[in-house]
Design an enzyme around this catalytic site. Structure first.
Site, PDB file in Angstrom:
ATOM      1  N   ASP A   9      62.183  52.594  29.757  1.00 46.40           N
ATOM      2  CA  ASP A   9      62.570  53.454  27.835  1.00 46.40           C
ATOM      3  C   ASP A   9      61.497  54.945  28.903  1.00 46.40           C
ATOM      4  OD1 ASP A   9      61.748  54.513  25.640  1.00 46.40           O
ATOM      5  OD2 ASP A   9      60.113  53.022  25.394  1.00 46.40           O
ATOM      6  N   HIS A  47      64.035  56.859  18.522  1.00 45.33           N
ATOM      7  CA  HIS A  47      62.936  56.119  18.693  1.00 45.33           C
ATOM      8  C   HIS A  47      61.892  56.363  17.857  1.00 45.33           C
ATOM      9  CE1 HIS A  47      62.710  56.600  23.520  1.00 45.33           C
ATOM     10  NE2 HIS A  47      64.420  57.528  23.319  1.00 45.33           N
ATOM     11  N   SER A  67      56.318  48.407  18.320  1.00 47.84           N
ATOM     12  CA  SER A  67      54.451  48.829  17.427  1.00 47.84           C
ATOM     13  C   SER A  67      54.893  47.762  16.099  1.00 47.84           C
ATOM     14  CB  SER A  67      54.412  50.160  16.635  1.00 47.84           C
ATOM     15  OG  SER A  67      53.904  50.628  17.471  1.00 47.84           O
TER      16      SER A  67
HETATM   17  O1  G3H Z   1      57.673  54.975  23.383  1.00 42.41           O
HETATM   18  C1  G3H Z   1      56.481  53.946  24.037  1.00 42.41           C
HETATM   19  C2  G3H Z   1      56.598  53.046  23.759  1.00 42.41           C
HETATM   20  O2  G3H Z   1      56.191  52.232  22.440  1.00 42.41           O
HETATM   21  C3  G3H Z   1      55.979  52.102  25.002  1.00 42.41           C
HETATM   22  O3  G3H Z   1      54.805  52.076  24.860  1.00 42.41           O
HETATM   23  O4  G3H Z   1      54.166  53.227  27.516  1.00 42.41           O
HETATM   24  O5  G3H Z   1      52.484  51.977  25.906  1.00 42.41           O
HETATM   25  O6  G3H Z   1      54.367  51.266  26.815  1.00 42.41           O
HETATM   26  P1  G3H Z   1      54.309  52.179  26.157  1.00 42.41           P
HETATM   27  P1  13P Z   2      57.479  52.478  17.792  1.00 45.32           P
HETATM   28  O1  13P Z   2      56.101  53.227  18.074  1.00 45.32           O
HETATM   29  O2  13P Z   2      57.796  52.781  16.147  1.00 45.32           O
HETATM   30  O3  13P Z   2      58.034  51.190  17.653  1.00 45.32           O
HETATM   31  O4  13P Z   2      58.245  54.105  18.710  1.00 45.32           O
HETATM   32  C1  13P Z   2      58.586  52.526  20.095  1.00 45.32           C
HETATM   33  C2  13P Z   2      59.888  53.566  20.855  1.00 45.32           C
HETATM   34  O5  13P Z   2      60.287  54.847  20.935  1.00 45.32           O
HETATM   35  C3  13P Z   2      59.634  53.364  22.407  1.00 45.32           C
HETATM   36  O6  13P Z   2      59.981  54.072  23.334  1.00 45.32           O
HETATM   37 ZN    ZN Z   3      60.572  56.496  22.853  1.00 46.86          ZN
END
Ligand code: G3H
Ligand code: 13P
Ligand code: ZN
Length: 332
Positions: free
Chosen positions: A94, A234, A280
């Site tokens: 991701d 996303h 989230s």
């Molecule tokens: O898009 C971001 C995802 O929610 C991942 O978040 O970089 O805190 O693991 P993170």
């Molecule tokens: P949320 O913060 O809305 O869960 O989005 C997650 C996301 O886009 C991970 O790439």
């Molecule tokens: Zn994302």
């Protein structure tokens, strides 16, 4: 070099083609911990859904890339043990922020990677996405790209404001980069605070914030220009208010947290949107269960005592998303 095929994982190609044709979306759940992984697999197996397990750069730093790879392999074996003969599980990077990171993931068992060049100038985004695509396709790995900027934090990349994807750019971008799917910006954003109170209206009965609608006109224009092309959303957590209330009732402080209404995600799932990212909501489900447990049983200190209800609560949320929002159940 470890190919994802040795681990029993699949790439997104066939999965996305079926989802676009079938009018549903594949869940892409982020994970950092054993309990999240177990809950994701239990939910996917029970609902007979394909699933994308995704890890961010931050997750790799937190949990260790080697461990995550073995966890993904363990996830495949666990799904089989739970009775799923042919699980369809993707291990996806991701928000990859460089060619080197994407390559490292491809070399270490990932079946799909995202190169997020959304904060780069247009031509630079195409150049690096294309470089990732060439390496990935040589290993039968699929690539997600991003065009347009989501507000909020995208791993190390933060933006105050969103820039919606420009429909007039999507054909040129996808053709020249060669990407397999495209993440677009139509009003979603990362985290539990997707909109400021000033951007919302208030429900006079409940006092809760009602966010502005997603830009479906832009989504439909993109679909028209790229018929059948897999689109990704996303920032698609709904920030369930019951979880927020539980957190706040047990010592937490999440004032005015607000997400994307599920009926809008249900609507988007029926279109060319074939991957919906949720992180989230899992964090909220875990935190709510743990806070409640500690409040009610202050004497507990064995992690299993509070991680078990946390895992159950996440599993319930994953099943709800699969069945009631994305419609990917019974698609194996
Ligand atoms: O898009 C971001 C995802 O929610 C991942 O978040 O970089 O805190 O693991 P993170
Ligand atoms: P949320 O913060 O809305 O869960 O989005 C997650 C996301 O886009 C991970 O790439
Ligand atoms: Zn994302």
């Amino acid at each position: 070099m470890t190919s994802y095929k040795e681990l029993g994982l699949v790439n997104t190609r066939e999965m996305f083609a079926k989802a676009v044709a079938g009018g549903y979306a594949i869940p892409a759940f982020n994970f950092n911990t054993l309990e999240q992984m177990q809950a994701i697999i239990q939910a996917a197996v029970e609902t007979k859904s394909p699933v994308i397990m995704q890890v961010s750069k931050g997750a790799r730093n937190y949990a260790n890339g080697t461990i995550l790879r073995y966890m993904a392999q363990g996830a495949v074996e666990y799904a089989k043990e739970l009775g799923c003969e042919k699980p369809q599980i993707v291990l996806h990077l991701d928000h990859g922020d460089s060619f080197e990171l994407c390559k490292d993931c491809i070399d270490n068992g990932f079946s799909s990677v995202m190169f997020d060049g959304s904060s780069l100038p247009y031509e630079e985004n195409i150049r690096i996405t294309k470089q990732v695509v060439e390496y990935a396709h040589a290993h039968d790995v699929t690539v997600e790209a991003e065009l347009g900027v989501l507000a909020g934090v995208e791993d190390e990349v933060a933006s105050e404001v969103s820039h919606y994807t420009k429909p007039e750019e999507v054909v040129d971008f996808s053709t020249r980069s060669g990407c397999d799917s495209l993440a677009i910006s139509i009003g979603t954003s990362h985290g539990a605070y997707k909109f400021t109170p000033a951007q919302c209206t208030r429900d006079p009965k409940t006092g809760k914030l009602v966010p502005p609608p997603l830009a479906f006109d832009i989504l439909h224009e993109i679909e028209k220009r790229l018929p059948g092309f897999p689109i990704v959303l996303h920032g698609s957590s709904s920030v369930p208010q019951d979880e927020v209330d539980t957190i706040n009732a047990h010592g937490g402080k999440l004032p005015d947290a607000v997400g994307i209404p599920e009926e809008q995600l249900r609507e988007a799932s029926k279109s060319a949107v074939c991957k919906i990212n949720i992180d989230s909501d899992s964090r909220l489900a875990m935190t709510a269960a743990i806070r409640k447990h500690f409040d009610e049983k202050p004497g507990d200190f064995d992690p299993r005592q509070y991680l078990k209800p946390a895992r159950e609560n996440m599993k319930k949320m994953y099943i709800h998303k699969i069945v009631e929002v994305l419609g990917s159940n019974d698609k194996l």
